[in-house]
Design an enzyme around this catalytic site. Sequence first.
Site, PDB file in Angstrom:
ATOM      1  N   CYS A  45       0.810  -1.226   0.000  1.00  0.00           N
ATOM      2  CA  CYS A  45       0.000   0.000   0.000  1.00  0.00           C
ATOM      3  C   CYS A  45       0.839   1.270   0.000  1.00  0.00           C
ATOM      4  O   CYS A  45       0.596   2.186  -0.792  1.00  0.00           O
ATOM      5  CB  CYS A  45      -0.995  -0.003   1.154  1.00  0.00           C
ATOM      6  SG  CYS A  45      -0.249   0.089   2.800  1.00  0.00           S
TER       7      CYS A  45
ATOM      8  N   HIS B  74      -2.415   0.944   6.750  1.00  0.00           N
ATOM      9  CA  HIS B  74      -2.870   0.888   5.357  1.00  0.00           C
ATOM     10  C   HIS B  74      -3.129   2.300   4.838  1.00  0.00           C
ATOM     11  O   HIS B  74      -3.464   3.204   5.601  1.00  0.00           O
ATOM     12  CB  HIS B  74      -4.129   0.038   5.239  1.00  0.00           C
ATOM     13  CG  HIS B  74      -4.486  -0.305   3.836  1.00  0.00           C
ATOM     14  ND1 HIS B  74      -3.656  -1.050   3.022  1.00  0.00           N
ATOM     15  CD2 HIS B  74      -5.558   0.019   3.076  1.00  0.00           C
ATOM     16  CE1 HIS B  74      -4.225  -1.189   1.826  1.00  0.00           C
ATOM     17  NE2 HIS B  74      -5.375  -0.539   1.838  1.00  0.00           N
TER      18      HIS B  74
ATOM     19  N   HIS C 189      -6.017   1.486  -4.064  1.00  0.00           N
ATOM     20  CA  HIS C 189      -4.980   1.057  -3.124  1.00  0.00           C
ATOM     21  C   HIS C 189      -4.466  -0.322  -3.505  1.00  0.00           C
ATOM     22  O   HIS C 189      -5.110  -1.056  -4.260  1.00  0.00           O
ATOM     23  CB  HIS C 189      -5.538   1.038  -1.698  1.00  0.00           C
ATOM     24  CG  HIS C 189      -6.698   0.101  -1.515  1.00  0.00           C
ATOM     25  ND1 HIS C 189      -6.675  -0.954  -0.636  1.00  0.00           N
ATOM     26  CD2 HIS C 189      -7.919   0.046  -2.099  1.00  0.00           C
ATOM     27  CE1 HIS C 189      -7.821  -1.607  -0.671  1.00  0.00           C
ATOM     28  NE2 HIS C 189      -8.599  -1.016  -1.562  1.00  0.00           N
TER      29      HIS C 189
END
Length: 163
Positions: A62, A115, A131
């Site tokens: 990510c 994340h 993402h």
Amino acid sequence: MKSYISIVLLSLLFSSFTTKEQFSVKTEQSTIDRDLLVTYAKQYLGVPYKYASSNPDAGFDCSGFVSYVYGNFGLTLPRSSSGYKNLGKTLKPEEFKVGDILVFYGYKDRTVVGHLGIICEANGMKSKFIHASSGKAQQVTITALDTEHYTKRFYKCIDVLSE
């Protein structure tokens, strides 16, 4: 000389058959076009997830994906998701814009950033983001923020483009 020209022409011809269009936008402008940034990011949809990677040929994690996309526009961002905890201007949901970065806590540890994603459709807490997912998708994908998995992990949304 003829063989050199033939090799160059063959190389050019072969490179025109690549499967993925490559954007190569570099800007030293003070503002980055948010829509262009998202268009650039979307060319990597489907690239596999790969832990600790920021290489589109190998895959992305990510933070590798986010830093790679923004880096193409001349903006250097942290390579690790933990580097986003105190970064950027925190936005209220009604201020979310395309190109802003969503920051999430980790899946297991709700005290550590784990994340990141880039807003590609801004609509407050109903925004969609692109993402590199280590979950079910295992690739660069677009997800709705208002899914339970992400709303319960949501930490903040930051604007790094207006600083």
